[in-house]
Every structure is written in structure tokens, then in C-alpha cells.
Write a protein that holds these residues in place. Structure first.
Motif, mmCIF file in Angstrom:
data_model
loop_
_atom_site.group_PDB
_atom_site.id
_atom_site.type_symbol
_atom_site.label_atom_id
_atom_site.label_comp_id
_atom_site.label_asym_id
_atom_site.label_seq_id
_atom_site.Cartn_x
_atom_site.Cartn_y
_atom_site.Cartn_z
ATOM 1 N N ASP A 345 6.791 0.150 -0.042
ATOM 2 C CA ASP A 345 6.211 1.153 0.856
ATOM 3 C C ASP A 345 5.866 2.419 0.109
ATOM 4 O O ASP A 345 4.875 3.079 0.373
ATOM 5 C CB ASP A 345 7.209 1.561 1.950
ATOM 6 C CG ASP A 345 7.696 0.381 2.729
ATOM 7 O OD1 ASP A 345 7.018 -0.640 2.666
ATOM 8 O OD2 ASP A 345 8.736 0.516 3.376
ATOM 9 N N VAL A 346 6.751 2.765 -0.834
ATOM 10 C CA VAL A 346 6.557 3.998 -1.562
ATOM 11 C C VAL A 346 5.332 3.877 -2.450
ATOM 12 O O VAL A 346 4.528 4.787 -2.581
ATOM 13 C CB VAL A 346 7.809 4.307 -2.413
ATOM 14 C CG1 VAL A 346 7.614 5.577 -3.193
ATOM 15 C CG2 VAL A 346 9.030 4.402 -1.516
ATOM 16 N N LEU A 347 5.195 2.687 -3.026
ATOM 17 C CA LEU A 347 4.165 2.479 -4.039
ATOM 18 C C LEU A 347 2.783 2.312 -3.435
ATOM 19 O O LEU A 347 1.805 2.825 -3.934
ATOM 20 C CB LEU A 347 4.525 1.221 -4.836
ATOM 21 C CG LEU A 347 3.974 1.143 -6.244
ATOM 22 C CD1 LEU A 347 4.559 2.255 -7.081
ATOM 23 C CD2 LEU A 347 4.336 -0.207 -6.841
ATOM 24 N N LYS A 348 2.704 1.576 -2.359
ATOM 25 C CA LYS A 348 1.382 1.199 -1.874
ATOM 26 C C LYS A 348 1.225 1.526 -0.399
ATOM 27 O O LYS A 348 2.192 1.585 0.347
ATOM 28 C CB LYS A 348 1.163 -0.297 -2.110
ATOM 29 C CG LYS A 348 0.931 -0.565 -3.581
ATOM 30 C CD LYS A 348 1.125 -2.021 -3.916
ATOM 31 C CE LYS A 348 1.133 -2.187 -5.436
ATOM 32 N NZ LYS A 348 1.544 -3.500 -5.841
ATOM 33 N N ASP A 349 -0.004 1.677 -0.020
ATOM 34 C CA ASP A 349 -0.281 2.155 1.319
ATOM 35 C C ASP A 349 -0.286 1.016 2.328
ATOM 36 O O ASP A 349 -1.265 0.786 3.011
ATOM 37 C CB ASP A 349 -1.645 2.873 1.324
ATOM 38 C CG ASP A 349 -1.694 3.918 2.409
ATOM 39 O OD1 ASP A 349 -0.669 4.128 3.063
ATOM 40 O OD2 ASP A 349 -2.761 4.515 2.594
ATOM 41 N N VAL A 350 0.803 0.275 2.403
ATOM 42 C CA VAL A 350 0.913 -0.767 3.416
ATOM 43 C C VAL A 350 2.275 -0.654 4.083
ATOM 44 O O VAL A 350 3.239 -0.239 3.466
ATOM 45 C CB VAL A 350 0.752 -2.194 2.827
ATOM 46 C CG1 VAL A 350 -0.641 -2.402 2.325
ATOM 47 C CG2 VAL A 350 1.751 -2.441 1.715
ATOM 48 N N PRO A 351 2.365 -1.027 5.347
ATOM 49 C CA PRO A 351 3.656 -0.967 6.027
ATOM 50 C C PRO A 351 4.595 -2.063 5.522
ATOM 51 O O PRO A 351 4.155 -3.001 4.867
ATOM 52 C CB PRO A 351 3.297 -1.177 7.496
ATOM 53 C CG PRO A 351 1.969 -1.823 7.498
ATOM 54 C CD PRO A 351 1.286 -1.453 6.230
ATOM 55 N N PRO A 352 5.904 -1.954 5.823
ATOM 56 C CA PRO A 352 6.864 -2.943 5.326
ATOM 57 C C PRO A 352 6.588 -4.335 5.866
ATOM 58 O O PRO A 352 6.183 -4.480 7.012
ATOM 59 C CB PRO A 352 8.209 -2.410 5.842
ATOM 60 C CG PRO A 352 7.865 -1.502 6.968
ATOM 61 C CD PRO A 352 6.535 -0.933 6.655
ATOM 62 N N GLU A 353 6.809 -5.331 4.995
ATOM 63 C CA GLU A 353 6.594 -6.710 5.440
ATOM 64 C C GLU A 353 7.807 -7.214 6.179
ATOM 65 O O GLU A 353 8.890 -6.669 6.065
ATOM 66 C CB GLU A 353 6.328 -7.609 4.229
ATOM 67 C CG GLU A 353 4.952 -7.361 3.667
ATOM 68 C CD GLU A 353 4.577 -8.412 2.639
ATOM 69 O OE1 GLU A 353 4.874 -9.593 2.863
ATOM 70 O OE2 GLU A 353 3.978 -8.043 1.642
ATOM 71 N N PRO B 87 1.853 -10.184 9.749
ATOM 72 C CA PRO B 87 2.532 -10.143 8.459
ATOM 73 C C PRO B 87 3.537 -8.990 8.351
ATOM 74 O O PRO B 87 4.321 -8.950 7.407
ATOM 75 C CB PRO B 87 1.401 -9.970 7.447
ATOM 76 C CG PRO B 87 0.257 -9.390 8.204
ATOM 77 C CD PRO B 87 0.471 -9.669 9.669
ATOM 78 N N PHE B 88 3.494 -8.037 9.271
ATOM 79 C CA PHE B 88 4.368 -6.864 9.173
ATOM 80 C C PHE B 88 5.254 -6.723 10.391
ATOM 81 O O PHE B 88 4.980 -7.276 11.443
ATOM 82 C CB PHE B 88 3.550 -5.571 9.096
ATOM 83 C CG PHE B 88 2.450 -5.603 8.114
ATOM 84 C CD1 PHE B 88 2.711 -5.811 6.779
ATOM 85 C CD2 PHE B 88 1.141 -5.436 8.527
ATOM 86 C CE1 PHE B 88 1.683 -5.845 5.860
ATOM 87 C CE2 PHE B 88 0.107 -5.469 7.609
ATOM 88 C CZ PHE B 88 0.383 -5.682 6.284
ATOM 89 N N TRP B 102 -4.073 0.343 7.317
ATOM 90 C CA TRP B 102 -3.124 -0.269 6.380
ATOM 91 C C TRP B 102 -3.306 -1.774 6.351
ATOM 92 O O TRP B 102 -3.234 -2.398 5.292
ATOM 93 C CB TRP B 102 -1.680 0.065 6.783
ATOM 94 C CG TRP B 102 -1.353 1.514 6.646
ATOM 95 C CD1 TRP B 102 -1.869 2.377 5.722
ATOM 96 C CD2 TRP B 102 -0.447 2.285 7.458
ATOM 97 N NE1 TRP B 102 -1.340 3.628 5.907
ATOM 98 C CE2 TRP B 102 -0.465 3.613 6.955
ATOM 99 C CE3 TRP B 102 0.375 1.986 8.531
ATOM 100 C CZ2 TRP B 102 0.310 4.628 7.508
ATOM 101 C CZ3 TRP B 102 1.149 3.000 9.073
ATOM 102 C CH2 TRP B 102 1.122 4.304 8.579
ATOM 103 N N HIS B 119 -4.807 0.114 -7.434
ATOM 104 C CA HIS B 119 -4.518 1.131 -6.424
ATOM 105 C C HIS B 119 -4.975 2.479 -6.977
ATOM 106 O O HIS B 119 -4.270 3.112 -7.755
ATOM 107 C CB HIS B 119 -3.008 1.136 -6.145
ATOM 108 C CG HIS B 119 -2.617 2.102 -5.086
ATOM 109 N ND1 HIS B 119 -1.524 2.916 -5.191
ATOM 110 C CD2 HIS B 119 -3.169 2.380 -3.893
ATOM 111 C CE1 HIS B 119 -1.421 3.661 -4.103
ATOM 112 N NE2 HIS B 119 -2.403 3.348 -3.303
ATOM 113 N N GLU B 158 -8.498 4.285 -2.070
ATOM 114 C CA GLU B 158 -7.284 3.477 -2.238
ATOM 115 C C GLU B 158 -7.450 2.303 -3.197
ATOM 116 O O GLU B 158 -6.515 1.909 -3.866
ATOM 117 C CB GLU B 158 -6.893 2.854 -0.881
ATOM 118 C CG GLU B 158 -6.317 3.798 0.127
ATOM 119 C CD GLU B 158 -4.867 4.112 -0.150
ATOM 120 O OE1 GLU B 158 -4.282 3.494 -1.049
ATOM 121 O OE2 GLU B 158 -4.339 4.995 0.535
ATOM 122 N N LYS B 204 4.521 7.736 5.963
ATOM 123 C CA LYS B 204 3.979 8.670 4.981
ATOM 124 C C LYS B 204 3.848 10.083 5.544
ATOM 125 O O LYS B 204 3.118 10.899 5.016
ATOM 126 C CB LYS B 204 2.596 8.181 4.527
ATOM 127 C CG LYS B 204 2.641 6.852 3.827
ATOM 128 C CD LYS B 204 1.253 6.248 3.768
ATOM 129 C CE LYS B 204 1.281 4.744 3.971
ATOM 130 N NZ LYS B 204 2.223 4.040 3.122
#
Lengths: 354, 310
Positions: A345-353, B87-88, B102, B119, B158, B204
Motif C-alpha cells: 500500500d505504501v509503495l503503490k497506489d492500489v488498495p490492499p488485496e 480483488p480487493f 486505483w 511507477h 502514475e 493516502k
């Protein structure tokens, strides 16, 4: 494309089309996805080879041999069924008497049991045909260590010693083996039609198709296959495997072989019922494949797989435990858990899997 | 046909039922949602994007919708669905539009291995592109938004899509994700830009999206070879400083910022070394957007003869 992705068959499609020089004739948009899936599959295969090499080195310490099963076996034996085959765990089999020694050597080398719960541990060790899965603390790879191809409590009980005795080394004198061709087919059939969850049922049927097409090039393969199925009590799964591979994928099975495996057929009412269920459940689990009763068919096959796994006196308490005690324990654990940020999460702009 | 030519009613119907097919750079996303903030967000921030026929091929079939359980009503949540599966884990309902953004990032990072994906932000001017990889908090998106507001073409804030076959970067212009203080910084720096609704308390912090300029969207099918790799770092009150970075170090930093370098194996190595070979690499620290943009405007493209040792 969506259906193929759902059952991890995109890379396989790339290979099938590439073999026939058809990729250039397709529109470029879907081909890009096939190429992407192919790149993924190549990386997956590289990862599997490395992981198996790590396993091999660990095993040198105790001078023990293992029999790779399913995907890992197809890849390492360089079978056509291994091309573009995506899987998440590495499965292998050892004699039951060696389970403890093998498990402890992996625990010493960085693998950890994935289930800390005492109930799960006991359930696996007492009733199942495999140990609770192990995961490497760093690489996150998962090992399933089997001592048989079906649970101890299952309705069918093939003699593992016969499978172990017929296994063939990958390299002469090496400590990695794979099942003999007929046993490999029977294991795949048993896994799909007697034990498995059918989420990737079509993928597993494609495995069977590929194994049968490949191994049947050898003389007397079919005779050996049917004899072996009778010998180790797996004629029923073989009947289903040959029937549905033939009906759904057009796998070439000689007529006399079909006649022979009729011995494994259940009565006519059951055949009808199984048709209703398998024709639905062997399609990819995607909305475009859903028809009337698909949900019910999947649920009934799920119940059937549990019914075949263990008698009711064991099954009912187990399902009750899973339905009530496990969620309660998980809820309690979640409450206690300190929230820690996930590195992804910290590294990339995606929510947790999940 | 562009999205803005749809009536409100047509847009609603498409999003709620058959799905809206939006062309975003090299991809077509089929999007479904009946959540008002998502519909409004799309209408506002994707107005200039081409929409495609329903019958054609779509790369990603996605949906943003509430879960089918109690959390539809009780402390409502929202799910991102890819091919009808999630997936999330679900996120709070208020974050529905960022969840779509996202989710689309995730689609590209998972299923576009015909590109080397990094990225980083990418902007272009006069046929020369800057790739800006940087960890969150270094002011990458803010600088990207500032440059775009001053006439640079937006490729992405991004994602770098670098084709190993052609050696070019493909644009994938999407709304720029601004976080926390950056939202006000950009609002006062460029009052004319369109910034969507803010979503507070995401993973974020507060997030709002800035609309991509129409020229960037119209040129989204025009890939360009990379020219510079610049690692930006915001330092309050510092004066702008551009320092040449050895290619080896720049290469290693790019690996850390890649999604699929490892997955592509040898091809990934060859693509990334190829990219670094043709680019001049810099570390860049800045304290004000105006100064930073002046430095970028004055960048001299590398001479055609390769200076691999730099």
C-alpha cells in the motif's frame, strides 16, 4: 478472454494458438492479453523451477526422495501439460512414515505452517492426505506435502505404496520424482472428479486432455491405464475423466477403452445427475457461462466432494466447527491484531488485496 | 465520439446497465457503476475521452458497487469488481471514485505485461519526455500537475508503459491524483484546472483528482521515445537544483519503481537498460513549482551520440 482468465487458461491459449501459427491472424487487442499472460506464465515457470531447486537442496540434507505432483510435476517433467500452467502451491508426496522427517527439515529451512489453529492442525494430521500447508517466510511460496492422493477417510482408498513404487526419477539418481504416466493421469482424474473444488475445473480437464494426448503416443498406454485404474480402485474417476474429456474437449479416446471404463459408471440415474452437474460446473465460473441451476450444481458438487472425503459422523462436526467456531476465532484475532501498514500500500497506489 | 456528447440520461443508462466503454490510452475499459459519486466523477473528469462501441473488444471489465450484504446500508462500503470478482477488500463508500481510479491502476499493473510498467509520472514537451519515478510524498504528482497546467502534455501521473518492442512510452492520460496539501497548492497555482470532489480519510489521506487537459487526451494514441529520467524531491524553501545522476544508480532506482521488471526476466533487463541508455538522468530537488517548471522548460535533450558511462 474473460472466461479463459477466470480459469487461468490464457497462457495455455497462447501456446495453442502459437503452435498453429494463428496469433498473427487474430485482432491485436486480444493478442496483447495473450502475450501478457504468456509473459506471466514464463515468469511463473521460472519461479517454479527455482522453488523446486530450493526444495531439492533442502532434501539433500536428509537424503530423502519426493514425488512432485500436479502442476509442479508437469513443469519439471517438461510435459506439454506444463506449458502455461499456472498454480499457486507446490504439491509433492512422500511415504507416510517419512512425513515427520520431511516436515521438520522444511521447518528448519524457513517454511512455517500456515495454520496456527490447533483444530486445523489436528484435522489435517488426523484425517487428510496432506499436512497443513507450509509457507516460506520470505518467498511466500506454499508447499503441500501429501502422503496419499486422497484423504484417509475417503470412499476410495488407492494404495499409495503402489504409486510410490512406480514413480520415476526426473534425473537419474536425483531425489525428485514424478508419478508414472498412468498414475499421473489417474491422480489428475481423481483430483478433479473425486476430491477437487471445481473453481478451475475446465483448467484441470485441459490438463487431463493434454496428458492423455501426450502419453497415448506410447504403446499399450490405454491398456496399462485401465488395468491400473482397476488395480488401485480408481475406475470411477477415470470413467468420468475420459467421458467428459471426450465430450467437452474432443480428447481422442479409443472406443474399446470407453467400453472398458464403463465398469466405473454409476447407475443411469446417477449418470444423468452427474451430467447435469458437471456440464455446468466444468464451465468457467464467469457470468457469461451461468445458466439455470449453475449455482446449485456447483454447491451440490461441493457437498459431494465433502461427502466423498469423509463419513457423515466426521463431516457434520467438521462443517459445524468451520461454520461457527472458526469465524468466531478469526473475529477475536482480528480484534486483537495491531494494524500494520502493508508494504504494497505504501509503495503503490492500489488498495490492499484480499 | 466523446463522452461529453452523451446526455446525462444516456451516460447514466450506460454506466448502470450495459457499461460505458471508455478509451484510455491504449486500453478500453468497460465501466459499470450506479454510485452517484462515480457517475459524477466520470462525467466531470473523463468528459473529453473517446467512448467506444458496445460490440467491440474491451480490455478490462470493471464495476464499482456496494457489496451485497449488510454493509450496503450499515456503515456502507464499496467494492471494485474485475470480471465480476473483487480483488480487493471493500473500502468506505465515500471513496468510490478513488476506488475506481486505483482499480484501473491495478488492472494495468496486472495485465499489461507486453509493456515494461514503471511507477512514475510522465510528461512530454516538443517530442521529449520526462519520466519521474519517486516514492509517495516526494511531490511527484504535484510537480506533474504543475507541469501539465503550464503546457506539458500529460502521459500519466502514475504509470509508465514502455514498449520493449518499439522503445517508446505510450501515454495513458488519466486524472492526476492529488493528495492532502497538494490539492490546495494546485488550486492556487492554476485556478483554471478542474479538480474533482475530495475524498477524506483514504489510505493516502485526502485525495482529489485533477482533470487531464483535453490536448493530452486527444493525443493519447501518440507514443514518444523517452528523453530524461528525473527523480524529483520536494524540499520546503529549497531552491531548484538539478544534479546529474550516474546511469547505474538511476537504473537501480528504476528497478525499485517497476511493477513487472522481475516478471519480464531478460526482456525486462534489456528493456530497462535500453531505456536508461537513451536517457539523461538527474536528481532534482525543488521548493517552488514556478522554479521547478522553469528548470524543466530549460532542459536540453541529450546529444544523439550515446554517452553510456555518463
Amino acid at each position: 478472454m474473460c472466461q479463459a482468465r477466470q480459469v487461468d487458461l490464457l497462457p495455455r491459449l497462447w501456446y495453442l494458438l502459437n503452435d498453429r501459427d494463428l496469433l498473427d491472424e487474430l485482432p491485436p487487442e486480444p493478442v496483447r492479453h495473450l502475450e501478457s499472460a504468456h509473459a506471466f506464465a514464463l515468469a511463473h515457470e521460472r519461479g517454479v523451477r527455482w522453488e523446486v531447486e530450493c526444495i531439492r537442496r533442502v532434501l539433500l540434507e536428509i537424503d530423502e526422495q519426493i514425488i512432485l505432483l500436479k502442476g509442479a510435476a508437469y513443469v519439471m517433467a517438461k510435459l506439454p501439460a506444463g506449458r502455461g500452467r499456472i498454480f499457486h502451491d507446490i504439491d509433492f508426496m512422500v511415504p507416510k512414515g517419512k512425513l515427520n522427517a520431511v516436515e521438520s527439515v522444511f521447518l528448519r529451512h524457513g517454511w512455517r505452517s500456515m495454520y496456527a489453529d490447533a483444530y486445523d492442525q489436528r484435522y489435517y494430521r488426523q484425517w487428510m492426505h496432506e499436512l497443513p500447508p507450509l509457507r516460506h517466510y520470505k518467498r511466500r511460496s506454499v508447499l503441500d506435502i501429501h502422503h496419499s492422493i486422497l484423504p484417509e477417510t475417503a470412499r476410495l482408498y488407492p494404495d499409495s505404496r503402489k504409486l510410490l513404487a512406480a514413480a520415476q526419477p526426473l534425473v537419474k539418481g536425483g531425489n525428485l520424482k514424478v508419478l508414472a504416466p498412468v498414475d499421473m493421469v489417474l491422480h489428475s482424474a481423481t483430483h478433479l472428479f473425486h476430491d477437487g473444488e471445481l473453481e478451475s475445473g475446465l483448467r484441470d480437464l485441459v490438463d487431463l486432455d493434454s496428458l492423455l494426448r501426450h502419453f497415448s503416443q506410447a504403446d499399450s498406454f490405454w491398456d496399462k491405464l485401465t488395468e491400473r485404474a482397476l488395480e488401485i480402485d480408481l475406475i470411477r474417476p477415470l470413467f468420468y475423466a475420459l467421458k467428459y474429456a471426450d465430450r467437452i474437449l474432443g480428447t481422442p479416446v479409443p472406443d474399446y477403452v470407453m467400453d472398458k471404463v464403463q465398469r466405473g459408471s454409476p447407475n443411469i440415474g446417477m449418470v444423468w445427475l452427474m451430467d447435469q452437474m458437471f456440464y455446468r460446473a466444468l464451465k468457467p465460473d464467469h457470468v457469461s457461462c451461468r445458466e439455470g441451476f449453475t449455482g446449485i450444481a456447483r454447491w451440490m458438487l461441493y457437498v459431494r466432494s465433502h461427502y466423498l472425503r469423509m463419513p457423515f459422523r466426521l463431516l457434520v462436526p467438521h462443517l459445524l466447527h468451520k461454520a461457527f467456531v472458526t469465524p468466531y476465532k478469526e473475529w477475536k484475532l482480528e480484534k486483537q491484531a495491531v494494524k500494520q501498514p502493508n508494504r504494497a500500500d505504501v509503495l503503490k497506489d492500489v488498495p490492499p488485496e484480499n | 465520439m466523446e463522452l461529453s456528447s452523451l446526455t446525462q440520461c444516456e451516460l447514466n443508462t450506460q454506466l448502470r446497465h450495459q457499461g460505458l466503454r471508455l478509451r484510455i490510452g491504449p486500453f478500453i475499459a468497460q465501466i459499470r457503476s450506479s454510485i452517484p459519486s462515480v457517475i459524477n466523477g466520470i462525467q466531470q473528469l473523463y468528459a473529453d475521452y473517446p467512448i467506444e462501441q458496445e460490440s467491440g473488444f474491451a480490455d478490462f471489465h470493471v464495476e464499482v458497487s456496494p457489496p451485497r450484504n449488510l454493509r450496503r446500508w450499515f456503515r456502507p462500503q464499496v467494492l471494485f469488481l474485475f470480471d465480476h470478482k473483487s480483488p480487493f477488500k471493500p473500502l468506505p463508500y465515500e471513496q468510490a471514485f478513488p476506488v475506481l481510479e486505483w482499480g484501473l491502476n491495478w488492472c494495468v499493473s496486472q495485465f499489461a505485461h507486453n509493456y515494461l510498467t514503471l511507477h512514475a509520472a510522465v510528461v512530454e514537451k516538443d517530442g521529449h519526455t520526462v519520466i519521474m519515478p519517486a516514492p509517495p510524498g516526494s511531490g511527484k504528482s504535484t510537480l506533474c500537475a504543475g507541469l501539465v497546467a503550464r503546457g506539458w502534455r500529460l502521459f500519466s501521473d502514475e504509470l509508465v508503459l514502455f514498449s520493449p518492442k518499439t522503445g517508446e512510452v505510450s501515454p495513458i492520460p488519466r486524472p492526476i491524483s492529488l493528495k492532502n496539501e497538494s490539492i490546495e497548492v494546485i488550486r492556487s497555482f492554476a485556478p483554471e484546472v478542474v479538480i474533482g470532489r475530495s475524498s477524506a480519510d483514504t489510505a493516502k489521506g485526502t485525495v482529489a483528482h485533477m482533470k487531464a487537459p483535453i490536448e493530452s487526451v486527444r493525443q493519447a494514441m501518440m507514443p514518444v521515445a523517452p528523453t530524461w529520467v528525473i527523480y524529483p524531491r520536494f524540499e520546503a524553501h529549497a531552491s531548484a537544483q538539478l544534479i546529474s545522476k550516474p546511469k547505474g544508480a538511476a537504473f537501480m532506482r528504476l528497478i525499485e519503481n517497476s511493477f513487472n521488471y522481475t516478471l519480464l526476466g531478460l526482456q525486462g533487463f534489456e528493456a530497462l537498460t535500453g531505456l536508461i541508455d537513451v536517457c539523461d538522468c538527474y536528481d532534482f530537488s525543488y521548493g517552488s513549482l514556478d522554479e521547478a517548471i522553469a528548470v524543466f522548460d530549460a532542459l536540453e535533450p541529450p546529444s544523439t551520440s550515446l554517452n553510456i558511462c555518463n
